[in-house]
Design a protein around this motif. Structure first.
Motif, PDB file in Angstrom:
ATOM      1  N   VAL A 154     -20.642  -1.133   3.380  1.00  0.00           N
ATOM      2  CA  VAL A 154     -19.525  -1.470   4.271  1.00  0.00           C
ATOM      3  C   VAL A 154     -20.044  -2.136   5.544  1.00  0.00           C
ATOM      4  CG1 VAL A 154     -17.706  -0.472   5.723  1.00  0.00           C
ATOM      5  CG2 VAL A 154     -17.977   0.308   3.366  1.00  0.00           C
ATOM      6  N   LEU A 155     -21.087  -1.533   6.140  1.00  0.00           N
ATOM      7  CA  LEU A 155     -21.667  -2.090   7.366  1.00  0.00           C
ATOM      8  C   LEU A 155     -22.176  -3.507   7.143  1.00  0.00           C
ATOM      9  CD1 LEU A 155     -23.676   0.775   9.092  1.00  0.00           C
ATOM     10  CD2 LEU A 155     -21.981  -0.697  10.145  1.00  0.00           C
ATOM     11  N   VAL A 156     -22.861  -3.716   5.996  1.00  0.00           N
ATOM     12  CA  VAL A 156     -23.400  -5.042   5.697  1.00  0.00           C
ATOM     13  C   VAL A 156     -22.253  -6.046   5.558  1.00  0.00           C
ATOM     14  CG1 VAL A 156     -24.573  -6.406   3.917  1.00  0.00           C
ATOM     15  CG2 VAL A 156     -25.587  -4.270   4.713  1.00  0.00           C
ATOM     16  N   PHE A 157     -21.169  -5.646   4.880  1.00  0.00           N
ATOM     17  CA  PHE A 157     -20.012  -6.531   4.738  1.00  0.00           C
ATOM     18  C   PHE A 157     -19.444  -6.922   6.097  1.00  0.00           C
ATOM     19  CE2 PHE A 157     -19.895  -6.153   0.240  1.00  0.00           C
ATOM     20  CZ  PHE A 157     -19.088  -7.207  -0.177  1.00  0.00           C
ATOM     21  N   ILE A 158     -19.284  -5.904   6.956  1.00  0.00           N
ATOM     22  CA  ILE A 158     -18.742  -6.177   8.299  1.00  0.00           C
ATOM     23  C   ILE A 158     -19.662  -7.135   9.053  1.00  0.00           C
ATOM     24  CG2 ILE A 158     -18.182  -5.132  10.540  1.00  0.00           C
ATOM     25  CD1 ILE A 158     -17.366  -2.580   8.995  1.00  0.00           C
TER      26      ILE A 158
END
Lengths: 338, 338
Positions: free
Chosen positions: B157-161
């Motif tokens: 999720v963090l990488v996507f953001i």
């Protein structure tokens, strides 16, 4: 955790000592600044008006309280725990100097602080448990065991050689001569300070130790060692830049004290190999952090306030406990007349 | 000593890897210098003559051997042991650069080396023993436990953001965006590299793991993570100075990898509080030493030989194992055209 109840008391005293000694520099420096602005005469150029400044006296008292806490800490915890933690006073004074005196901490200085703290953690975690001591005679037996007599004998011979052969020849050109004498004597001071502290602690607990001549022998040793140290530390500080003397003295003094403590109190007996290696690594880390803080503050010095603080007779008294608190002292040493 | 036989094998491989990778930089740089003087065209300005220089190829092979050793090390020892030891390759290259390339090591750099070594000792001594793994399915179970799924989910999720929200907005102004993506993916790479390495090790030992789809899933994860990391690390290096990217990346990558390993392999279960604190302190010391080496070499760079080394496609491949070997790489990054 290798911390006994006694060790915790010693640890708290050692930490309190570092906080007191570290902040005493800042308070005294503030006092000197006030005195300088109030009377218009800087202490460094001959004025003694700072003696009329209450803040300077507050700093002085803070320092004495810190030194007493340090002295008492040795009665509760092993020297291999108390001595290296003296480095934390540098952090306290560096951080307070940043906050109060606005002497900005270099980013490598911050790294040095982190290192000292991490190293101290490692030392504290792996600190040896001390056998409870019930009489000064027990310490006397430790001090007169062949291994420690050999250490003390070597120290005395080395000091004699340094004082009578090397000091006149190259004492003023080689920084290792005077600092070597101080460090060698320092390791004996700490051992006798520990003996004396433990005796006094036992006496206060109701087991009077003052009836033994051994106690008075330790008093004598403390007196001789401290006077020697003061004398040669002043010589070293008079001859060389404090920024060079401080880290060398700190490294040599701490290393020799640990060596002396390991021999005399057998701190490492019964400890696992990994614990001993961890302790040594912890020392190395604290020493490196200390060197770094000194080097970076040295670098910073040209940019910071130079207060021309006075040489005071207290200069070396606080050094014998090796609190690593030489950091801000350059401002007080006579060779720093701005 | 918390070292099992498997740990010792992993340790030796990790150390060998650091020696190989550390020296590969020096050999390649020597090769590039020779090529430059032999052909009169510097690689940085478009020449590919260095491909004709045998010494450059020796360096290249040394580096590949080092990366393989690093990969295999993960199959034998926990990531909390192997990953931070990657910092030792910086020491090897700094010392060899001093001896062979005459790029003098700053005195603070020497302190950084001492720190990395002391910290590594502490990490090695307190390294956790790993439960022997007998099948890839066991690793699969570890990877699918709720705690690790939560970690992996948060990372994704963090990488996507970061990729879709922050990278277009401030990827080129804030160094943390690209390095953050690399570090987050890096922690998953190491976990899957470790799973894959262990599977291959078991396969070579006669227990074929290639029959399980789980093994091939890990192959896929390794491929995706490494490609992502390469891509964003190159972006980071193209946008920012290597001397800034390297320490930030090293600190974030190592910290996240340790976190991932502690969650997935439960490295810290059954370890005493003091062992865990010692390990954390060891990491902090190694990280500080690494930062110091980077900072001082940064400081030194203006005085040292600038070889204008070429950007090569191998640039990022060796980074995913986090060998902390970015040190000398600035010479190869395209933003360093002298």
């Amino acid at each position: 955790m290798g911390l006994s109840k006694e060790n915790v008391t010693g640890l708290i005293l050692a930490l309190a000592s570092s906080v007191f000694i570290g902040s005493s520099f800042i308070i005294k420096k503030q006092g000197l600044r006030r005195a300088a602005s109030a009377f218009g005469v800087r202490a460094g150029v001959g004025g003694y008006y700072y003696l009329l400044e209450p803040l300077w006296w507050v700093g002085m008292i803070t320092m004495i309280v810190g030194e007493i806490a340090n002295f008492v800490a040795y009665a509760f915890a092993p020297a291999v725990l108390v001595t290296p933690l003296g480095a934390l006073s540098i952090i306290v004074s560096a951080v307070l100097a940043d906050i109060i005196l606005k002497e900005r901490l270099h980013k490598l200085g911050i790294l040095g602080c982190v290192m000292c703290i991490a190293g101290s953690f490692i030392i504290v975690i792996h600190a040896p448990k001390e056998e409870p001591i019930t009489s000064v005679l027990q310490i006397w037996n430790m001090a007169t065991q062949p291994a420690f007599l050999a250490y003390a004998g070597s120290v005395i011979v080395l000091v004699f050689i340094l004082v009578f052969h090397f000091a006149p020849k190259c004492g003023h050109t080689n920084v290792l001569v005077f600092t070597g004498i101080c460090s060698l004597m320092g390791s004996l001071s700490v051992m006798s300070v520990k003996a004396l502290g433990t005796s006094l602690k036992l006496t206060f607990e109701g087991k009077n130790q003052l009836i033994y001549p051994e106690t008075w022998f330790f008093v004598l040793v403390v007196a001789i060692c401290v006077v020697m140290q003061m004398n040669y530390l002043n010589k070293a500080l008079d001859t060389f830049n404090t920024a060079i003397v401080s880290p060398i003295y700190y490294v040599m003094f701490t290393t020799l004290t640990i060596l002396a403590s390991v021999i005399m109190f057998k701190d490492w007996d019964g400890q696992s190999f990994s614990t001993i290696v961890s302790e040594i690594c912890g020392f190395i880390v604290v020493l490196s952090g200390t060197i770094m803080l000194h080097l970076t503050r040295d670098f910073e010095r040209s940019h910071s306030f130079r207060g021309s603080l006075p040489t005071s007779p207290t200069l070396s008294v606080r050094l014998y406990t090796g609190n690593g608190d030489l950091l801000l002292k350059e401002d007080e040493s006579p060779d720093n007349t701005c």
